[in-house]
Design an enzyme around this catalytic site. Structure first.
Site, PDB file in Angstrom:
ATOM      1  N   LEU A 131       0.836  -1.202   0.000  1.00 19.24           N
ATOM      2  CA  LEU A 131       0.000   0.000   0.000  1.00 19.24           C
ATOM      3  C   LEU A 131       0.875   1.259   0.000  1.00 19.24           C
ATOM      4  O   LEU A 131       0.642   2.193  -0.774  1.00 19.24           O
ATOM      5  CB  LEU A 131      -0.897  -0.016   1.256  1.00 19.24           C
ATOM      6  CG  LEU A 131      -1.829   1.171   1.474  1.00 19.24           C
ATOM      7  CD1 LEU A 131      -2.930   1.198   0.411  1.00 19.24           C
ATOM      8  CD2 LEU A 131      -2.499   1.111   2.865  1.00 19.24           C
ATOM      9  N   GLU A 133       3.738   4.128  -0.344  1.00 21.40           N
ATOM     10  CA  GLU A 133       4.588   4.633  -1.437  1.00 21.40           C
ATOM     11  C   GLU A 133       5.539   5.690  -0.863  1.00 21.40           C
ATOM     12  O   GLU A 133       5.326   6.183   0.250  1.00 21.40           O
ATOM     13  CB  GLU A 133       3.701   5.251  -2.530  1.00 21.40           C
ATOM     14  CG  GLU A 133       2.739   4.238  -3.128  1.00 21.40           C
ATOM     15  CD  GLU A 133       1.927   4.798  -4.294  1.00 21.40           C
ATOM     16  OE1 GLU A 133       2.116   5.981  -4.666  1.00 21.40           O
ATOM     17  OE2 GLU A 133       1.107   4.034  -4.828  1.00 21.40           O
ATOM     18  N   ARG A 275      19.808 -11.326  40.365  1.00 23.47           N
ATOM     19  CA  ARG A 275      20.858 -10.300  40.486  1.00 23.47           C
ATOM     20  C   ARG A 275      20.904  -9.735  41.911  1.00 23.47           C
ATOM     21  O   ARG A 275      19.892  -9.259  42.434  1.00 23.47           O
ATOM     22  CB  ARG A 275      20.563  -9.174  39.479  1.00 23.47           C
ATOM     23  CG  ARG A 275      21.455  -7.979  39.566  1.00 23.47           C
ATOM     24  CD  ARG A 275      22.825  -8.243  39.002  1.00 23.47           C
ATOM     25  NE  ARG A 275      23.647  -7.048  39.050  1.00 23.47           N
ATOM     26  CZ  ARG A 275      24.948  -7.033  38.783  1.00 23.47           C
ATOM     27  NH1 ARG A 275      25.559  -8.157  38.428  1.00 23.47           N
ATOM     28  NH2 ARG A 275      25.634  -5.913  38.849  1.00 23.47           N
ATOM     29  N   GLY A 347      20.143  -2.921  33.693  1.00 21.37           N
ATOM     30  CA  GLY A 347      21.271  -2.002  33.769  1.00 21.37           C
ATOM     31  C   GLY A 347      22.171  -2.138  32.546  1.00 21.37           C
ATOM     32  O   GLY A 347      21.689  -2.304  31.424  1.00 21.37           O
ATOM     33  N   GLY A 348      23.486  -2.103  32.772  1.00 20.87           N
ATOM     34  CA  GLY A 348      24.452  -2.191  31.669  1.00 20.87           C
ATOM     35  C   GLY A 348      24.262  -3.462  30.845  1.00 20.87           C
ATOM     36  O   GLY A 348      24.424  -3.440  29.612  1.00 20.87           O
ATOM     37  N   GLU A 371       1.673  -0.508   9.897  1.00 18.99           N
ATOM     38  CA  GLU A 371       0.217  -0.720   9.823  1.00 18.99           C
ATOM     39  C   GLU A 371      -0.557   0.443  10.445  1.00 18.99           C
ATOM     40  O   GLU A 371      -1.585   0.269  11.101  1.00 18.99           O
ATOM     41  CB  GLU A 371      -0.168  -2.080  10.408  1.00 18.99           C
ATOM     42  CG  GLU A 371       0.402  -3.191   9.541  1.00 18.99           C
ATOM     43  CD  GLU A 371      -0.294  -4.506   9.628  1.00 18.99           C
ATOM     44  OE1 GLU A 371      -1.491  -4.523   9.986  1.00 18.99           O
ATOM     45  OE2 GLU A 371       0.332  -5.515   9.320  1.00 18.99           O
ATOM     46  N   GLY A 372      -0.034   1.641  10.182  1.00 22.85           N
ATOM     47  CA  GLY A 372      -0.646   2.859  10.699  1.00 22.85           C
ATOM     48  C   GLY A 372       0.079   3.282  11.955  1.00 22.85           C
ATOM     49  O   GLY A 372       0.149   2.522  12.928  1.00 22.85           O
ATOM     50  N   THR A 373       0.664   4.494  11.947  1.00 22.12           N
ATOM     51  CA  THR A 373       1.373   4.993  13.132  1.00 22.12           C
ATOM     52  C   THR A 373       0.392   5.121  14.303  1.00 22.12           C
ATOM     53  O   THR A 373      -0.841   5.118  14.107  1.00 22.12           O
ATOM     54  CB  THR A 373       1.951   6.398  12.845  1.00 22.12           C
ATOM     55  OG1 THR A 373       0.839   7.261  12.539  1.00 22.12           O
ATOM     56  CG2 THR A 373       2.926   6.386  11.683  1.00 22.12           C
TER      57      THR A 373
HETATM   58  N1  CAA Z   1     -13.634   0.016   6.487  1.00 18.30           N
HETATM   59  C1  CAA Z   1     -14.377   0.301   5.387  1.00 18.30           C
HETATM   60  N2  CAA Z   1     -14.329   1.486   4.736  1.00 18.30           N
HETATM   61  C2  CAA Z   1     -13.497   2.425   5.220  1.00 18.30           C
HETATM   62  C3  CAA Z   1     -12.693   2.205   6.346  1.00 18.30           C
HETATM   63  C4  CAA Z   1     -12.788   0.946   6.996  1.00 18.30           C
HETATM   64  N3  CAA Z   1     -12.063   0.668   8.078  1.00 18.30           N
HETATM   65  N4  CAA Z   1     -11.960   3.309   6.596  1.00 18.30           N
HETATM   66  C5  CAA Z   1     -12.287   4.210   5.661  1.00 18.30           C
HETATM   67  N5  CAA Z   1     -13.226   3.669   4.820  1.00 18.30           N
HETATM   68  C6  CAA Z   1     -13.886   4.303   3.691  1.00 18.30           C
HETATM   69  C7  CAA Z   1     -14.600   5.574   4.151  1.00 18.30           C
HETATM   70  O1  CAA Z   1     -15.904   5.286   4.620  1.00 18.30           O
HETATM   71  C8  CAA Z   1     -14.617   6.393   2.882  1.00 18.30           C
HETATM   72  O2  CAA Z   1     -15.645   5.905   2.039  1.00 18.30           O
HETATM   73  P1  CAA Z   1     -16.699   6.933   1.302  1.00 18.30           P
HETATM   74  O3  CAA Z   1     -15.844   7.778   0.401  1.00 18.30           O
HETATM   75  O4  CAA Z   1     -17.608   6.015   0.556  1.00 18.30           O
HETATM   76  O5  CAA Z   1     -17.334   7.718   2.401  1.00 18.30           O
HETATM   77  C9  CAA Z   1     -13.293   6.027   2.198  1.00 18.30           C
HETATM   78  O6  CAA Z   1     -12.909   4.749   2.752  1.00 18.30           O
HETATM   79  C10 CAA Z   1     -12.205   7.035   2.496  1.00 18.30           C
HETATM   80  O7  CAA Z   1     -12.047   7.088   3.903  1.00 18.30           O
HETATM   81  P2  CAA Z   1     -11.588   8.390   4.680  1.00 18.30           P
HETATM   82  O8  CAA Z   1     -12.361   9.559   4.164  1.00 18.30           O
HETATM   83  O9  CAA Z   1     -11.638   8.115   6.143  1.00 18.30           O
HETATM   84  O10 CAA Z   1     -10.071   8.495   4.168  1.00 18.30           O
HETATM   85  P3  CAA Z   1      -8.907   9.442   4.661  1.00 18.30           P
HETATM   86  O11 CAA Z   1      -8.021   9.607   3.501  1.00 18.30           O
HETATM   87  O12 CAA Z   1      -9.416  10.636   5.376  1.00 18.30           O
HETATM   88  O13 CAA Z   1      -8.144   8.622   5.832  1.00 18.30           O
HETATM   89  C11 CAA Z   1      -6.984   6.899   6.988  1.00 18.30           C
HETATM   90  C12 CAA Z   1      -8.084   7.294   6.023  1.00 18.30           C
HETATM   91  C13 CAA Z   1      -7.655   6.271   8.200  1.00 18.30           C
HETATM   92  C14 CAA Z   1      -6.068   8.008   7.455  1.00 18.30           C
HETATM   93  C15 CAA Z   1      -6.192   5.847   6.186  1.00 18.30           C
HETATM   94  O14 CAA Z   1      -5.569   6.458   5.074  1.00 18.30           O
HETATM   95  C16 CAA Z   1      -5.159   5.100   6.994  1.00 18.30           C
HETATM   96  O15 CAA Z   1      -5.493   4.156   7.716  1.00 18.30           O
HETATM   97  N6  CAA Z   1      -3.887   5.496   6.834  1.00 18.30           N
HETATM   98  C17 CAA Z   1      -2.788   4.716   7.379  1.00 18.30           C
HETATM   99  C18 CAA Z   1      -2.347   3.721   6.343  1.00 18.30           C
HETATM  100  C19 CAA Z   1      -1.644   2.578   6.948  1.00 18.30           C
HETATM  101  O16 CAA Z   1      -2.034   2.038   7.975  1.00 18.30           O
HETATM  102  N7  CAA Z   1      -0.594   2.144   6.265  1.00 18.30           N
HETATM  103  C20 CAA Z   1       0.139   1.002   6.671  1.00 18.30           C
HETATM  104  C21 CAA Z   1       0.501   0.183   5.482  1.00 18.30           C
HETATM  105  S1  CAA Z   1       0.567  -1.496   5.761  1.00 18.30           S
HETATM  106  C22 CAA Z   1       2.035  -1.820   6.514  1.00 18.30           C
HETATM  107  O17 CAA Z   1       2.621  -1.088   7.244  1.00 18.30           O
HETATM  108  C23 CAA Z   1       2.376  -3.171   6.141  1.00 18.30           C
HETATM  109  C24 CAA Z   1       3.590  -3.874   6.365  1.00 18.30           C
HETATM  110  O18 CAA Z   1       4.354  -4.163   5.448  1.00 18.30           O
HETATM  111  C25 CAA Z   1       3.736  -4.536   7.693  1.00 18.30           C
END
Ligand code: CAA
Length: 395
Positions: A131, A133, A275, A347-348, A371-373
């Site tokens: 996901l 980029e 310890r 400790g050390g 997976e999201g900060t």
């Molecule tokens: N389930 C279903 N639909 C969802 C949803 C969910 N949990 N969350 C959002 N949506 C839908 C919304 O309802 C919305 O739909 P509509 O347009 O029909 O209303 C659409 O998706 C857009 O949602 P938002 O308006 O909420 O989108 P946003 O851009 O404002 O923000 C966010 C969303 C929560 C910030 C999201 O971008 C996010 O979670 N960002 C973090 C990304 C992330 O976790 N990346 C980690 C990558 S994976 C990783 O790290 C893997 C690895 O290799 C270990």
């Protein structure tokens, strides 16, 4: 006969108890003795992956009709936790398999599930999820650049994904790409890309602070043709699939974090009993007792929150998004604070690689980032409380 529900802390069935016994044995005999070496050599442990595959750990929540164990999500998180107590990198072999197959389980057609899920469950295919980029991490939808252009019989994908866990060892990877830039999040589509597709290239491998045995790489798609049969869900459904996947995969990261915290706490507690300082074990110093008590309390709070989130995933509860974000937030923060305190208690010695707690502290940090900060988890939780602000254009 008592009708009281079984606590989530107890095995929920004979199958779950048996599975956890098997996992504890594998961890004690095969994973724990390798953990320091896996970290030092920064090698993906193929031997451990093979043991997990032989013991059906790669497809725990995949339904049995698709070749999985048909286990509960709660069992799955308990398994990830057990492995992470000894080796966080090895726990990702199970957790990222889940992350990478979930787009198919959530958005795939019946035909795709029948064709692909058995390969993930058996370990014939290693999975990954692409996901993020270079310019798109937290703002996953708004800043996505990877494009998928419609061509005869499928799509041509172009773009770069970064920080992809297991991207270089994966056989098939779920990609998310923009099919219609005018539609924002609703113009994103999901695809399954197999590593032999022409135009698929593994780029730079990252050198990281922790989870070193779990490779993290850049993936580049250059005019990569993906047939229609490999589009997951309809055009424009990709972002929702990506978000629903994270709802179910964040508890996996939380389980990893909890396991790291438990591993560090157990080690540090035992150490303080051995310890000696000022004529008695340091565990008898009240200052350190209070630290241990706080660490244990935090770990148990985190565990209860995670198991409840996992139970909600099993039930398909409406508030999964909220609970999985809270579980990831709590468990990640607890992992960081508990491992930091564990280093302090040693400790050390805690700062040296002869003891595992410095590795655990380095490994814990990523659970607050990927997976999201933690900031994104808070945003998700807050939006569930107060909604997302949509400007109306009126003063
Ligand atoms: N389930 C279903 N639909 C969802 C949803 C969910 N949990 N969350 C959002 N949506 C839908 C919304 O309802 C919305 O739909 P509509 O347009 O029909 O209303 C659409 O998706 C857009 O949602 P938002 O308006 O909420 O989108 P946003 O851009 O404002 O923000 C966010 C969303 C929560 C910030 C999201 O971008 C996010 O979670 N960002 C973090 C990304 C992330 O976790 N990346 C980690 C990558 S994976 C990783 O790290 C893997 C690895 O290799 C270990």
């Amino acid at each position: 006969m008592s009708t009281a529900p079984i606590s989530l802390l107890e095995p929920q069935s004979g199958e779950e108890a048996m599975m956890l016994d098997i996992v504890r044995k594998i961890v004690a005999e095969k994973v724990a003795p390798r953990a320091a070496e896996i970290d030092l050599k920064a090698e993906y442990p193929n031997d451990i992956k093979a043991i997990f595959a032989e013991n059906d750990l790669l497809g725990i929540p995949i339904p049995s009709e698709y070749g999985g164990l048909g286990g509960s999500f709660l069992t799955y998180v308990k398994v990830v936790e057990e492995i992470a107590k000894a080796c966080a990198a090895s726990s990702l072999i199970v957790a990222v398999q889940e992350l990478g197959m979930l787009p198919v389980m959530i958005g795939g057609s019946e035909q795709q599930k029948k064709a692909w899920l058995p390969k993930f469950a058996s370990g014939e295919w290693i999975a990954a999820y692409a996901l993020t980029e270079p310019g798109s991490g937290s703002d996953a939808a708004g800043s996505m650049h990877m494009r998928a252009e419609r061509v005869e019989g499928g799509y041509k994908l172009n773009g770069t994904k970064i920080f992809i866990t297991h991207g270089n060892v994966a056989d098939s990877i779920a990609f998310f790409a923009v099919t219609d830039p005018s539609k924002g999040p609703n113009g994103i589509t999901a695809f399954l890309v197999e590593k032999q597709f022409p135009g698929f290239k593994v780029g730079k491998r990252e050198h990281k602070m922790g989870i070193k045995g779990s490779p993290t790489v850049e993936l580049v798609l250059e005019d990569c043709f993906v047939p229609d049969s490999h589009r997951i869900g309809a055009e424009g459904e990709g972002f929702k699939i990506a978000m629903k996947v994270l709802d179910k995969s964040r508890p996996g990261v939380a389980a990893q974090a909890l396991g790291i915290a438990e591993g560090a706490l157990t080690f540090a507690t035992n150490y303080t009993k051995e310890r000696m300082a000022f004529g008695k074990p340091i565990s008898q110093q009240q200052g350190l007792q209070f630290m241990l008590a706080d660490m244990r309390t935090e770990v148990e709070c985190a565990r209860l929150m995670l198991y409840e989130a996992a139970r909600k995933c099993d039930e398909g509860a409406a508030d999964i998004t909220y609970w999985s974000a809270m579980a990831k937030l709590k468990c990640g923060d607890v992992a960081m604070s508990v491992t930091t305190d564990a280093v302090q208690l040693l400790g050390g010695y805690g700062y040296c690689t002869d003891y595992p707690v410095e590795r655990m502290m380095r490994d814990a940090k990523i659970t607050q980032i990927y997976e999201g900060t933690q900031q994104i988890q808070r945003l998700v939780i807050a939006r569930n409380l107060v909604g997302k602000w949509k400007p109306t254009g009126k003063g």
